[in-house]
Design an enzyme around this catalytic site. Structure first.
Site, PDB file in Angstrom:
ATOM      1  N   ILE A  18     -33.635 -14.438 -19.881  1.00 56.03           N
ATOM      2  CA  ILE A  18     -33.285 -13.037 -20.128  1.00 56.03           C
ATOM      3  C   ILE A  18     -33.998 -12.140 -19.117  1.00 56.03           C
ATOM      4  O   ILE A  18     -33.414 -11.196 -18.578  1.00 56.03           O
ATOM      5  CB  ILE A  18     -33.639 -12.647 -21.585  1.00 56.03           C
ATOM      6  CG1 ILE A  18     -32.728 -13.410 -22.569  1.00 56.03           C
ATOM      7  CG2 ILE A  18     -33.531 -11.145 -21.799  1.00 56.03           C
ATOM      8  CD1 ILE A  18     -33.046 -13.186 -24.042  1.00 56.03           C
ATOM      9  N   TYR A 152     -43.029 -17.008 -35.272  1.00 54.39           N
ATOM     10  CA  TYR A 152     -42.169 -16.224 -34.373  1.00 54.39           C
ATOM     11  C   TYR A 152     -41.628 -14.973 -35.084  1.00 54.39           C
ATOM     12  O   TYR A 152     -41.625 -13.873 -34.519  1.00 54.39           O
ATOM     13  CB  TYR A 152     -41.027 -17.128 -33.902  1.00 54.39           C
ATOM     14  CG  TYR A 152     -40.124 -16.551 -32.835  1.00 54.39           C
ATOM     15  CD1 TYR A 152     -40.543 -16.467 -31.507  1.00 54.39           C
ATOM     16  CD2 TYR A 152     -38.830 -16.124 -33.145  1.00 54.39           C
ATOM     17  CE1 TYR A 152     -39.693 -15.976 -30.521  1.00 54.39           C
ATOM     18  CE2 TYR A 152     -37.976 -15.630 -32.168  1.00 54.39           C
ATOM     19  CZ  TYR A 152     -38.407 -15.563 -30.852  1.00 54.39           C
ATOM     20  OH  TYR A 152     -37.561 -15.075 -29.880  1.00 54.39           O
ATOM     21  N   GLY A 183     -29.750 -11.489 -30.379  1.00 54.71           N
ATOM     22  CA  GLY A 183     -29.407 -12.664 -31.177  1.00 54.71           C
ATOM     23  C   GLY A 183     -29.537 -13.885 -30.286  1.00 54.71           C
ATOM     24  O   GLY A 183     -30.336 -13.901 -29.341  1.00 54.71           O
TER      25      GLY A 183
END
Ligand code: NDP
Length: 245
Positions: A18, A152, A183
């Site tokens: 990402i 997490y 997501g």
């Protein structure tokens, strides 16, 4: 498009799935992009593969002292960042029954302590200069919880608490602080999940597919832009409809 001309953007973990897309998108908008890394070999190969000039700086974002050192290096090499994307993160999944204290601490450290450690180097100076953008990358699982991820989910939910509190402290100083909660995105982190489990996850996503890193990056670039100046303390979901609230 060149909305971020003359801005310096620091992306932690910018060499990951990402993070790479975020760096590319910010660079395309005109920003001077700096990424932190831990894995030197990976980071050097990454930097030379980019079609823009990316600066890479070593930093374990889980260590406050290392962030102090990195901040000094960044300021002397490039200048202080106007945009900070706290993106670095890890998973160490285990059911609560089996989780070891080291797995708890590693995940809280890399995902949550890091957001404080890095932001603390730069946000006060952004406020003094009267302009800044902080985008914290959380997760869908920090919003809804997930089996096997107490560590997490706690870290990622904690990130948004941090966002809301800091946003209030710097709101009058031209600095916005927001959370993006992706997501399931097709990166190494998700492709490492066994295929059978991944197929079950995809079946739970109304859009019937994983997201792309670029879809997260375009949201981050918008939040980093001048146009997003009235948005602060918000949490943006980008999850294909998997969790609506
Ligand atoms: P990657 O594993 O591809 O990238 C993670 C990056 O974080 C790597 O560049 C890694 O650097 C860096 N990093 C991890 N720990 C540290 C540390 N202690 N100090 C410095 N850098 C560190 O993951 P993604 O791109 O998939 O994830 C990026 C972010 O998005 C994470 O916060 C993740 O939790 C979040 N997210 C991801 C989702 C997904 O589906 N992929 C969904 C929801 C949220 P190095 O390789 O050098 O160690």
């Amino acid at each position: 498009m060149n909305d971020l001309q003359n801005k310096v953007a620091l992306v932690t973990g910018g060499t990951g799935g990402i993070g790479s897309a975020i760096c590319r998108r910010l660079a395309a908008a005109g920003a001077r992009v700096v990424s932190t890394y831990r894995n030197e070999e990976k980071a050097k190969a990454w930097a030379s593969a980019q079609d823009y000039e990316a600066t890479i700086l070593p930093c374990d974002v889980g260590s406050y002292d290392d962030c102090v050192r990195m901040a000094a290096e960044l300021e002397s090499q490039v200048g202080p960042p106007d945009i900070l994307v706290n993106n670095a993160g890890i998973t160490r999944d285990a059911s609560f029954k089996k989780i070891a204290p080291e797995q708890w601490r590693a995940v809280i450290n890399a995902n949550l302590d890091s957001v404080f450690n890095v932001s603390h180097q730069f946000v006060n100076a952004m406020a003094d200069r009267g302009w800044g953008r902080v985008v914290n990358i959380s997760s869908l699982n920090g919003q809804k919880g997930c089996f096997g991820q107490t560590n997490y989910c706690a870290a990622k939910a904690g990130i948004h608490g941090f966002t809301m509190a800091l946003a209030q402290e710097v709101a009058r100083k031209g600095v916005t602080v927001n959370t993006v909660s992706p997501g399931y995105i097709a990166t190494d982190m998700v492709m490492a999940i066994p295929e059978e489990v991944r197929n079950k996850i995809v079946a739970q996503i109304p859009m019937g597919r994983l997201g792309t890193p670029e879809e997260i990056a375009s949201l981050v670039a918008y939040l980093a832009s001048e146009s997003a100046g009235f948005i602060t303390g918000a949490n943006f979901s980008a999850n294909g409809g998997q969790f609506m609230h």
